[in-house]
Design a protein around this motif. Structure first.
Motif, PDB file in Angstrom:
ATOM      1  N   LEU A 182      50.284  18.951 -14.011  1.00  0.00           N
ATOM      2  CA  LEU A 182      49.941  19.760 -12.845  1.00  0.00           C
ATOM      3  C   LEU A 182      50.390  19.236 -11.475  1.00  0.00           C
ATOM      4  O   LEU A 182      50.528  20.043 -10.553  1.00  0.00           O
ATOM      5  N   PRO A 183      50.602  17.938 -11.276  1.00  0.00           N
ATOM      6  CA  PRO A 183      50.921  17.463  -9.917  1.00  0.00           C
ATOM      7  C   PRO A 183      52.031  18.219  -9.195  1.00  0.00           C
ATOM      8  O   PRO A 183      51.833  18.638  -8.039  1.00  0.00           O
ATOM      9  N   PRO A 184      53.197  18.461  -9.814  1.00  0.00           N
ATOM     10  CA  PRO A 184      54.226  19.198  -9.066  1.00  0.00           C
ATOM     11  C   PRO A 184      53.828  20.647  -8.776  1.00  0.00           C
ATOM     12  O   PRO A 184      54.195  21.205  -7.747  1.00  0.00           O
ATOM     13  N   VAL A 185      53.056  21.226  -9.682  1.00  0.00           N
ATOM     14  CA  VAL A 185      52.586  22.605  -9.482  1.00  0.00           C
ATOM     15  C   VAL A 185      51.609  22.658  -8.307  1.00  0.00           C
ATOM     16  O   VAL A 185      51.699  23.538  -7.438  1.00  0.00           O
ATOM     17  N   ILE A 186      50.688  21.704  -8.277  1.00  0.00           N
ATOM     18  CA  ILE A 186      49.693  21.639  -7.198  1.00  0.00           C
ATOM     19  C   ILE A 186      50.375  21.401  -5.857  1.00  0.00           C
ATOM     20  O   ILE A 186      50.049  22.039  -4.846  1.00  0.00           O
ATOM     21  N   LYS A 187      51.322  20.470  -5.845  1.00  0.00           N
ATOM     22  CA  LYS A 187      52.026  20.154  -4.598  1.00  0.00           C
ATOM     23  C   LYS A 187      52.730  21.388  -4.043  1.00  0.00           C
ATOM     24  O   LYS A 187      52.638  21.687  -2.842  1.00  0.00           O
ATOM     25  N   GLN A 188      53.423  22.116  -4.901  1.00  0.00           N
ATOM     26  CA  GLN A 188      54.137  23.313  -4.471  1.00  0.00           C
ATOM     27  C   GLN A 188      53.170  24.398  -4.013  1.00  0.00           C
ATOM     28  O   GLN A 188      53.397  25.073  -3.005  1.00  0.00           O
ATOM     29  N   PHE A 189      52.064  24.548  -4.741  1.00  0.00           N
ATOM     30  CA  PHE A 189      51.086  25.584  -4.399  1.00  0.00           C
ATOM     31  C   PHE A 189      50.458  25.312  -3.036  1.00  0.00           C
ATOM     32  O   PHE A 189      50.330  26.224  -2.208  1.00  0.00           O
ATOM     33  N   ILE A 190      50.074  24.069  -2.782  1.00  0.00           N
ATOM     34  CA  ILE A 190      49.452  23.721  -1.504  1.00  0.00           C
ATOM     35  C   ILE A 190      50.433  23.909  -0.355  1.00  0.00           C
ATOM     36  O   ILE A 190      50.068  24.339   0.739  1.00  0.00           O
ATOM     37  N   SER A 191      51.701  23.595  -0.623  1.00  0.00           N
ATOM     38  CA  SER A 191      52.728  23.806   0.401  1.00  0.00           C
ATOM     39  C   SER A 191      52.886  25.290   0.715  1.00  0.00           C
ATOM     40  O   SER A 191      53.070  25.682   1.874  1.00  0.00           O
ATOM     41  N   GLN A 192      52.787  26.116  -0.319  1.00  0.00           N
ATOM     42  CA  GLN A 192      52.977  27.559  -0.161  1.00  0.00           C
ATOM     43  C   GLN A 192      51.737  28.238   0.403  1.00  0.00           C
ATOM     44  O   GLN A 192      51.834  29.214   1.157  1.00  0.00           O
ATOM     45  N   TYR A 193      50.554  27.714   0.031  1.00  0.00           N
ATOM     46  CA  TYR A 193      49.286  28.325   0.472  1.00  0.00           C
ATOM     47  C   TYR A 193      48.375  27.255   1.079  1.00  0.00           C
ATOM     48  O   TYR A 193      47.369  26.855   0.486  1.00  0.00           O
ATOM     49  N   PRO A 194      48.697  26.777   2.268  1.00  0.00           N
ATOM     50  CA  PRO A 194      47.904  25.698   2.883  1.00  0.00           C
ATOM     51  C   PRO A 194      46.465  26.089   3.215  1.00  0.00           C
ATOM     52  O   PRO A 194      45.612  25.215   3.384  1.00  0.00           O
ATOM     53  N   GLU A 195      46.187  27.385   3.319  1.00  0.00           N
ATOM     54  CA  GLU A 195      44.835  27.823   3.668  1.00  0.00           C
ATOM     55  C   GLU A 195      43.980  28.169   2.446  1.00  0.00           C
ATOM     56  O   GLU A 195      42.872  28.665   2.581  1.00  0.00           O
ATOM     57  N   VAL A 196      44.509  27.898   1.253  1.00  0.00           N
ATOM     58  CA  VAL A 196      43.727  28.083   0.029  1.00  0.00           C
ATOM     59  C   VAL A 196      43.189  26.715  -0.393  1.00  0.00           C
ATOM     60  O   VAL A 196      43.969  25.794  -0.634  1.00  0.00           O
TER      61      VAL A 196
END
Length: 324
Positions: A108-122
């Motif tokens: 999950l780490p690369p998935v989480i990193k990309q998701f947080i970058s894409q949705y910083p307010e989630v």
């Protein structure tokens, strides 16, 4: 009957009947919760919890039914909130995921990193546990998604989507006799004490089935839920380790040798599951696709349209899964 009262009894039941701990988690007072539970019981004319003095001791049979219905109501309320949030601000909200250590540490780490970058307010919340605990959290609405290999098939309320196939490797210290073999067999593995996953974790059932089918009884001397713990005890000389191949890190595990075991064990499939009837917000679709690119929004939409498990299985059967 108030929605707040239903939330109180639900939370108390999920805090091991500890009203004090429930009050802390909800940032309210213990007497206030106790009073509201009593008022609800008086209104309904039945006890939800039995008591010994001031302490709640167990859930009554009537309470079990009331709590089950309360959970459904609270989930519907949450779905209404999700719909409102999606239309008011589609890029803001929260997402909770329950998974095992192996998925959290390696997949999950690369998935989480990309998701947080894409949705910083989630705001993203991760829960770890056994596959059974993870599945229960998704089934009762505690989390949005469960990611695991084992146990999720036991919950009929979950929609499960296949993400990828994976297999295992044998980890041994450098210079171990198994490193000298040209082809590894189950018989070779069974000759050594084993350090591996607790039953029910990370495809352990496939491992056990392989030995049983060959009439072998391996000596499992140590089990753990965490692949890093397993590798630690391999280093201490307790035995050879059997772990998910993804859990061997070529950079960090230079003192260990990973021997391919994919020909010894049937591959396992990691799935992402969520409760049937869940309203999926836009960023939730994005998270699913980020973890498993073949599960795009169109396919997941088709999954949600399927009314029966047979129809769902028919749709998913044609998917060619990637190997991790």
């Amino acid at each position: 009957m108030k929605l707040q009262q239903l939330r109180y009894i639900w939370e108390v039941a999920h805090h091991d009947l500890n009203v004090s701990a429930t009050a802390q988690s909800l940032f309210t007072s213990q007497p206030g919760i106790s009073k509201q539970i009593r008022l609800l019981e008086d209104e309904l004319g039945v006890e939800i919890f039995t008591r010994s003095g001031k302490h709640l001791t167990r859930i009554t049979p009537a309470g079990e039914v009331i709590l089950r219905t309360s959970g459904e109501i609270l989930r519907k309320v949450e779905s209404i909130k999700q719909v409102a949030q999606e239309f008011s601000n589609e890029r803001k909200g929260s997402l909770s995921v329950a998974t095992t250590h192996t998925q959290a540490r390696y997949a999950l780490p690369p998935v989480i990193k990309q998701f947080i970058s894409q949705y910083p307010e989630v705001s993203l919340h991760m829960h770890q546990g056994t596959p059974m605990q993870i599945s229960e959290m998704a089934a009762d609405g505690t989390v949005d998604f469960a990611i695991a290999t084992e146990a999720m098939d036991l919950f009929s309320d979950l929609i499960m989507l296949p993400c990828y196939r994976w297999n295992r490797c044998i980890v041994v210290p450098k210079g171990h006799p198994l490193t000298q073999l040209s082809e590894l067999t189950l018989e070779d593995v069974a000759e050594h004490p084993l350090v591996t996953y607790v039953f029910g974790f990370t495809g352990r059932s496939k491992l056990d089935e392989a030995f049983i089918s060959r009439g072998l009884a391996p000596r499992v001397v140590f089990t753990a839920a965490d692949a890093d713990v397993i590798k630690t005890y391999v280093r201490l000389g307790l035995g050879i380790g059997i772990i998910a191949s993804m859990a061997y890190d070529e950079t960090l595990d230079t003192d260990l040798v990973a021997l391919d075991a994919s020909h010894l064990f049937e591959s396992s499939v990691t799935k992402i599951g969520f409760r049937r009837g869940t309203f999926l917000r836009g960023f939730m679709y994005e998270f699913i696709e980020g973890f498993a690119p073949h599960l795009n929004r169109e396919l997941v939409g088709q999954v949600l349209d399927r009314k029966s498990r047979a129809d769902l299985n028919e749709l998913l059967e044609g998917i060619e899964l990637p190997n991790y």
